[in-house]
Design a protein around this motif. Structure first.
Motif, short mmCIF file in Angstrom:
data_model
loop_
_atom_site.label_atom_id
_atom_site.label_comp_id
_atom_site.label_asym_id
_atom_site.label_seq_id
_atom_site.Cartn_x
_atom_site.Cartn_y
_atom_site.Cartn_z
N ASN A 284 0.82 -1.22 0.00
CA ASN A 284 0.00 0.00 0.00
C ASN A 284 0.85 1.27 0.00
O ASN A 284 0.61 2.19 0.79
CB ASN A 284 -0.94 0.01 1.23
CG ASN A 284 -1.72 -1.27 1.33
OD1 ASN A 284 -2.43 -1.63 0.41
ND2 ASN A 284 -1.57 -1.99 2.43
N GLY A 285 1.84 1.30 -0.86
CA GLY A 285 2.73 2.46 -0.94
C GLY A 285 1.98 3.72 -1.34
O GLY A 285 0.80 3.68 -1.72
N PRO A 286 2.69 4.88 -1.25
CA PRO A 286 2.00 6.18 -1.37
C PRO A 286 1.23 6.40 -2.68
O PRO A 286 0.25 7.13 -2.69
CB PRO A 286 3.14 7.20 -1.24
CG PRO A 286 4.41 6.42 -1.35
CD PRO A 286 4.11 5.02 -0.94
N ARG A 287 1.66 5.77 -3.79
CA ARG A 287 0.99 6.08 -5.06
C ARG A 287 0.12 4.93 -5.59
O ARG A 287 -0.34 4.98 -6.73
CB ARG A 287 2.03 6.48 -6.11
CG ARG A 287 2.79 7.75 -5.71
CD ARG A 287 3.80 8.17 -6.76
NE ARG A 287 3.17 8.64 -8.01
CZ ARG A 287 3.85 8.91 -9.13
NH1 ARG A 287 5.16 8.76 -9.15
NH2 ARG A 287 3.22 9.31 -10.22
N ILE A 288 -0.09 3.91 -4.77
CA ILE A 288 -0.80 2.71 -5.25
C ILE A 288 -2.14 3.05 -5.91
O ILE A 288 -2.46 2.59 -7.00
CB ILE A 288 -0.95 1.65 -4.12
CG1 ILE A 288 -1.77 0.46 -4.59
CG2 ILE A 288 -1.59 2.20 -2.87
CD1 ILE A 288 -1.08 -0.46 -5.49
N HIS A 289 -2.93 3.89 -5.23
CA HIS A 289 -4.28 4.13 -5.78
C HIS A 289 -4.24 5.06 -6.99
O HIS A 289 -5.07 4.94 -7.88
CB HIS A 289 -5.20 4.63 -4.67
CG HIS A 289 -5.36 3.59 -3.61
ND1 HIS A 289 -6.03 2.41 -3.85
CD2 HIS A 289 -4.86 3.51 -2.35
CE1 HIS A 289 -5.96 1.65 -2.76
NE2 HIS A 289 -5.26 2.29 -1.84
N GLU A 290 -3.25 5.92 -7.02
CA GLU A 290 -3.06 6.75 -8.22
C GLU A 290 -2.75 5.85 -9.43
O GLU A 290 -3.33 6.00 -10.50
CB GLU A 290 -1.89 7.71 -7.94
CG GLU A 290 -1.53 8.60 -9.08
CD GLU A 290 -0.15 9.25 -8.85
OE1 GLU A 290 0.26 9.45 -7.68
OE2 GLU A 290 0.52 9.52 -9.86
N TYR A 291 -1.86 4.88 -9.24
CA TYR A 291 -1.51 3.98 -10.35
C TYR A 291 -2.71 3.16 -10.82
O TYR A 291 -2.95 3.01 -12.01
CB TYR A 291 -0.42 2.98 -9.94
CG TYR A 291 0.92 3.59 -9.59
CD1 TYR A 291 1.31 4.83 -10.09
CD2 TYR A 291 1.81 2.89 -8.78
CE1 TYR A 291 2.55 5.36 -9.76
CE2 TYR A 291 3.05 3.42 -8.46
CZ TYR A 291 3.40 4.65 -8.94
OH TYR A 291 4.62 5.17 -8.62
N LEU A 292 -3.45 2.64 -9.84
CA LEU A 292 -4.56 1.77 -10.24
C LEU A 292 -5.66 2.57 -10.92
O LEU A 292 -6.29 2.10 -11.86
CB LEU A 292 -5.11 1.00 -9.03
CG LEU A 292 -4.14 -0.06 -8.49
CD1 LEU A 292 -4.71 -0.74 -7.24
CD2 LEU A 292 -3.82 -1.11 -9.55
N HIS A 293 -5.85 3.78 -10.47
CA HIS A 293 -6.84 4.63 -11.14
C HIS A 293 -6.38 4.95 -12.56
O HIS A 293 -7.17 4.88 -13.51
CB HIS A 293 -7.10 5.90 -10.33
CG HIS A 293 -8.17 6.76 -10.93
ND1 HIS A 293 -9.49 6.37 -10.97
CD2 HIS A 293 -8.11 7.95 -11.56
CE1 HIS A 293 -10.19 7.29 -11.59
NE2 HIS A 293 -9.37 8.26 -11.97
N GLU A 294 -5.12 5.25 -12.68
CA GLU A 294 -4.57 5.52 -14.02
C GLU A 294 -4.74 4.30 -14.93
O GLU A 294 -5.16 4.40 -16.08
CB GLU A 294 -3.09 5.88 -13.89
CG GLU A 294 -2.41 6.19 -15.21
CD GLU A 294 -0.92 6.45 -15.03
OE1 GLU A 294 -0.54 7.61 -14.81
OE2 GLU A 294 -0.13 5.49 -15.11
N MET A 295 -4.43 3.12 -14.37
CA MET A 295 -4.59 1.88 -15.14
C MET A 295 -6.05 1.70 -15.58
O MET A 295 -6.35 1.28 -16.69
CB MET A 295 -4.15 0.68 -14.28
CG MET A 295 -4.28 -0.65 -14.97
SD MET A 295 -4.22 -2.00 -13.78
CE MET A 295 -2.50 -2.14 -13.48
N HIS A 296 -6.94 2.06 -14.67
CA HIS A 296 -8.36 1.95 -15.00
C HIS A 296 -8.70 2.88 -16.17
O HIS A 296 -9.35 2.47 -17.13
CB HIS A 296 -9.21 2.29 -13.77
CG HIS A 296 -10.67 2.11 -14.01
ND1 HIS A 296 -11.45 3.07 -14.62
CD2 HIS A 296 -11.49 1.07 -13.76
CE1 HIS A 296 -12.68 2.63 -14.72
NE2 HIS A 296 -12.74 1.42 -14.22
#
Ligand code: ISL
Length: 552
Positions: A229-241
């Motif tokens: 759960n590193g600092p940018r995990i959700h940013e990356y997954l949203h971008e992937m989405h």
């Protein structure tokens, strides 16, 4: 709650090396899987999740990929894969692949280039750091023992690998890396693949200052504090989405250590547009002590039930759950949660009832549908899994009692789930004509598909019945859930209901008869399905499960 195919579908997980060998080299392959598609379809499942089949040096059996666009020749190559996909689609089965994007193989071209010099355009595809006074950059230890840093003489720096040293971690900070992964995903989706299970996706964002772990001996704490759960995990997954996932009608399930009740919804809340589902391990790590799986503690049944209830409550408005009791990384579900001796058949069937009456997408691991059990090889020489072998070496170096450790290996090794599929009682269980890559469980003479096909009361036929039963009413998929006896030390009793129907599920997790507590009122209910004959509304036989349906 939005209705979709991936919520209603039942998933069957295949570990290709161990499923069916068509060439006679002792290794399962894709043509082998194709030859079993009618069997798989006959179970009533809808989706196959295929563990990695890409080109790989197999340091971690395919979880170390050297070419993300190529299917390994050992498994039959690209042609076999294309045929698998079209044969599956012809049967109405969907195919979910494994995306291993936290790390690649060290034999991937990106890493080979990255190693060459500090100026390589691929240097930043991975994490390279100078040492500290001749030591690794920090004190992190790998999931598979030893430091997470490997020294490389060529450039006098260390690279990061959270798993083996042949699995260097990719640097998702680098936008080019992210684009490479998105391109790979597009490639498979355009081919017609129906989704991805995303390996250790919880680890892709790193704490870039790489702080020392405060309690390196408490591995779970370290994972939560520093790896997951590193600092940018959700940013990356949203971008992937946005870049990939939103463009296709596919399913995603992210896997990962460190996914917990607090952060789980962040991954799967539909409004956040990241993933559809996650695999958390709250029930799977339930018998791990502070030192991890080789420091086991007794299974706490009340806690086990609580995990299901807490996750159901947490996700009911913000996402969707994954229901599973085993996979290729854990020992066999009947050996862990049931009784694989005196009550193997009964408890395997009862666990199938648990899986198939919970809210969430159900994942069934190959072989569980015939009640395959753990294995106990007499010597470490017979084990293959890199995690088991590295833990063995570490235990030896720490002076542990190795006879006692072998017993722990019997209980905990990932090879328990990886022994080849038991198709019949012929030599090598019908899995191969050659010496198999991992020994067959000696109990294949009695536990195998062919004998269960002949027996109407087999675990296999019960799975078919239970899967069909789940599908007969979407109340069992979407309906509400409530644990009716959370403090009971033997009984898992819960209700499932919607506006039309109501069910009571009663599961006796014990070797003795068990009286249903008087506050669970079964009047007005009919016995709808059970793993054994006879239920008088009051006493459950050992490992009996019953589903009761409210009279309309
Ligand atoms: O296997 C475990 C416990 O026995 C887990 O800690 C596991 O290492 C973790 O869940 C990550 O697993 C996934 O990634 C690994 C691979 O070895 C596993 O097979 C895979 O499922 C590295 O790619």
């Amino acid at each position: 709650m939005k209705r979709t195919w991936w919520k209603e579908g039942v998933v069957y997980q295949i570990y290709p090396r161990s499923y069916m060998d068509s060439t006679g080299n002792g290794i399962g392959d894709i043509p082998g899987i194709i030859s079993k598609l009618d069997y798989i379809k006959s179970l009533g499942v809808d989706i196959i999740w295929l563990c990695p089949v890409y080109e790989s040096p197999n340091d971690d059996n395919g979880y170390d990929i050297s070419d993300y666009r190529k299917i390994s020749d050992e498994f039959g190559g690209d042609t076999a894969f294309d045929e698998l996909l079209s044969e599956m689609h012809a049967r109405g089965l969907k195919l979910v692949m494994d995306l291993v994007a936290n790390h690649s193989s060290d034999e991937h071209r990106w890493f080979e280039e990255s190693r060459k010099s500090k100026d390589s355009p691929y240097r930043d595809y991975y994490f390279w750091k100078p040492g500290k006074n001749g030591q690794p950059p920090n004190n992190w230890t790998s999931f598979f023992s030893g430091s997470t840093w490997q020294y490389d003489e060529l450039t006098d720096e260390y690279f990061l690998h959270l798993f083996t040293k042949k699995q260097p971690d990719l640097n998702w900070e680098n936008p080019k890396v992210r684009q490479e992964i998105y391109d790979i995903m597009h490639y498979w989706f355009r081919k017609g693949v129906d989704g991805f299970r995303m390996d250790v996706i919880s680890l892709i964002s790193k704490q870039l200052h790489f702080p020392d772990a405060q309690n390196p001996e408490n591995y779970n704490k370290t994972i939560n504090a520093h790896y997951a759960n590193g600092p940018r995990i959700h940013e990356y997954l949203h971008e992937m989405h946005e870049e990939v996932l939103s463009k296709y009608d596919i399913m995603t399930v992210g896997e990962g250590p460190g996914i917990n009740l607090d952060n789980g919804p962040l991954y799967v809340d539909e409004d956040r547009k990241e993933l559809h589902m996650v695999f958390h391990f709250d029930h799977m790590f339930i018998d791990n002590g502070p030192g991890g799986k080789y420091d086991p503690i007794d299974l706490n049944f009340i806690r086990f039930k609580e995990v299901f209830s807490l996750w159901d409550k947490r996700l009911k408005k913000q996402g969707w759950g994954s229901i599973f009791l085993g996979n290729h990384d854990f020992s066999r579900m009947v050996s862990r949660f049931g009784n694989d001796k005196a009550f193997r058949e009964d408890s395997a069937k009862m666990l199938a009832m648990l899986l198939l009456t919970m809210r969430g997408t159900v994942y069934i691991y190959q072989g569980d549908e015939i009640g395959m059990t753990n294995v106990a090889f007499p010597s470490i020489e017979e084990y293959n899994d890199v995690e088991t072998l590295n833990s063995w070496k570490e235990a030896e170096a720490n002076g542990r009692d190795m006879n006692a450790f072998l017993k722990l290996v019997h209980k905990q090794s990932r090879d328990n789930a990886r022994t080849p599929m038991q198709w019949d009682d012929s030599v090598h269980a019908g899995f191969t004509l050659a010496e198999p890559w991992l020994k067959i469980n000696p109990n294949y003479k009695t536990i195998n598909v062919a004998s269960e096909e002949r027996d109407d009361n087999s675990i296999l036929n019960f799975y078919r019945k239970m899967i069909a039963y789940r599908k007969s009413d979407d109340c069992l998929v979407y309906g509400d859930y409530l644990d009716l006896a959370p403090e009971d030390s033997c009984l898992f009793a819960y209700a499932r209901w919607n506006d039309q129907n109501k069910y009571l599920v009663l599961l006796n997790f014990s070797d003795s008869d068990y009286a249903v507590p008087s506050d669970i009122d079964t009047t007005g209910y009919d016995s709808a399905i059970s793993n054994m004959d006879g239920f008088n509304g009051k006493i459950l036989q050992p490992w009996q499960g019953v589903v009761l349906k409210k009279q309309s």
